[in-house]
Design a protein around this motif. Structure first.
Motif, mmCIF file in Angstrom:
data_model
loop_
_atom_site.group_PDB
_atom_site.id
_atom_site.type_symbol
_atom_site.label_atom_id
_atom_site.label_comp_id
_atom_site.label_asym_id
_atom_site.label_seq_id
_atom_site.Cartn_x
_atom_site.Cartn_y
_atom_site.Cartn_z
ATOM 1 N N SER A 1 -4.833 8.067 3.600
ATOM 2 C CA SER A 1 -6.172 7.797 3.079
ATOM 3 C C SER A 1 -6.116 7.306 1.643
ATOM 4 C CB SER A 1 -7.083 9.022 3.198
ATOM 5 O OG SER A 1 -6.463 10.178 2.724
ATOM 6 N N SER A 2 -6.926 6.299 1.383
ATOM 7 C CA SER A 2 -7.083 5.777 0.032
ATOM 8 C C SER A 2 -8.180 6.585 -0.647
ATOM 9 C CB SER A 2 -7.484 4.302 0.067
ATOM 10 O OG SER A 2 -6.429 3.534 0.565
ATOM 11 N N ILE A 3 -7.857 7.149 -1.789
ATOM 12 C CA ILE A 3 -8.845 7.881 -2.578
ATOM 13 C C ILE A 3 -9.692 6.849 -3.332
ATOM 14 C CG2 ILE A 3 -9.174 9.543 -4.450
ATOM 15 C CD1 ILE A 3 -6.345 10.679 -3.568
ATOM 16 N N ASP A 4 -9.014 5.895 -3.940
ATOM 17 C CA ASP A 4 -9.638 4.749 -4.586
ATOM 18 C C ASP A 4 -8.566 3.665 -4.682
ATOM 19 O OD1 ASP A 4 -8.058 5.327 -6.946
ATOM 20 O OD2 ASP A 4 -9.616 6.696 -7.642
ATOM 21 N N GLU A 5 -8.806 2.600 -5.442
ATOM 22 C CA GLU A 5 -7.838 1.494 -5.457
ATOM 23 C C GLU A 5 -6.519 1.835 -6.155
ATOM 24 O OE1 GLU A 5 -10.350 1.359 -9.023
ATOM 25 O OE2 GLU A 5 -10.947 1.199 -6.925
ATOM 26 N N LYS A 6 -6.470 2.960 -6.861
ATOM 27 C CA LYS A 6 -5.247 3.337 -7.575
ATOM 28 C C LYS A 6 -4.636 4.664 -7.123
ATOM 29 C CE LYS A 6 -5.923 0.729 -11.769
ATOM 30 N NZ LYS A 6 -4.678 0.106 -12.130
ATOM 31 N N ARG A 7 -5.236 5.296 -6.114
ATOM 32 C CA ARG A 7 -4.721 6.578 -5.631
ATOM 33 C C ARG A 7 -4.855 6.645 -4.118
ATOM 34 N NH1 ARG A 7 -8.016 11.098 -8.081
ATOM 35 N NH2 ARG A 7 -9.664 9.627 -7.610
ATOM 36 N N ALA A 8 -3.807 7.172 -3.477
ATOM 37 C CA ALA A 8 -3.825 7.319 -2.023
ATOM 38 C C ALA A 8 -2.938 8.499 -1.647
ATOM 39 C CB ALA A 8 -3.327 6.051 -1.343
ATOM 40 N N ASP B 1 0.847 -1.188 0.000
ATOM 41 C CA ASP B 1 0.000 0.000 0.000
ATOM 42 C C ASP B 1 0.885 1.241 0.000
ATOM 43 O OD1 ASP B 1 0.821 0.456 2.737
ATOM 44 O OD2 ASP B 1 -0.733 -0.943 3.367
ATOM 45 N N TRP C 1 2.834 0.515 -6.327
ATOM 46 C CA TRP C 1 2.635 1.873 -5.841
ATOM 47 C C TRP C 1 3.863 2.716 -6.160
ATOM 48 C CZ3 TRP C 1 -1.788 3.936 -4.549
ATOM 49 C CH2 TRP C 1 -2.817 3.103 -4.118
#
Length: 137
Positions: free
Chosen positions: A94-101, A34, A127
């Motif tokens: 924080s995870s924005i979505d499965e491809k951005r954090a 992650d 990542w």
């Protein structure tokens, strides 16, 4: 001033775990699961002077990204040599979505304190550090 680290020393990321059981595995090729793990492992890479890892985990759209790997590597190593890495504090993840954090952190260095909210993107199952974002206080 890069810290020469034994694999049994505490990891620079502040996990309290031995380096070999923490960030060293990512430095040796394991993929961070992650964005938070990537953030911590990049901090540790700076602390131990692993420019190769910093370069490998930087997104091509990052403003510091360079095709001149030799010059970029030297720039990273100069930064590592100029600073002692004294501590990392994670303020938010924080995870924005499965491809951005995002990860907001404070890194304490001998040369000063860095506070940043970093954007990480998932590319081809890995990542990568994309960029620093504005911090709204």
């Amino acid at each position: 001033m890069m810290k020469k680290l034994s694999s049994n020393d505490p990891c620079p990321c502040g996990s309290g775990v031995k380096y070999k059981k923490c960030c060293a595995r990512f430095h040796k090729g394991a993929l961070a699961p992650d964005a938070l793990s990537l953030m911590k492992s990049r901090y540790s890479a700076y602390a131990v002077g692993d420019a190769r890892y910093i370069i490998r985990t930087t997104h091509p759209e990052n403003p510091d990204y360079s095709e001149d790997r030799k010059a970029w590597r030297e720039e990273i190593l100069n930064f590592c040599r100029a600073n002692d890495f004294l501590g990392l504090e994670i303020l938010d993840f924080s995870s924005i979505d499965e491809k951005r954090a995002t990860v907001e952190f404070v890194a304490t260095l001998s040369g000063g304190v860095i506070r940043e909210k970093s954007l990480f993107l998932m590319e081809d199952g890995e990542w990568l550090y994309h960029s620093a974002l504005e911090i709204n206080n």
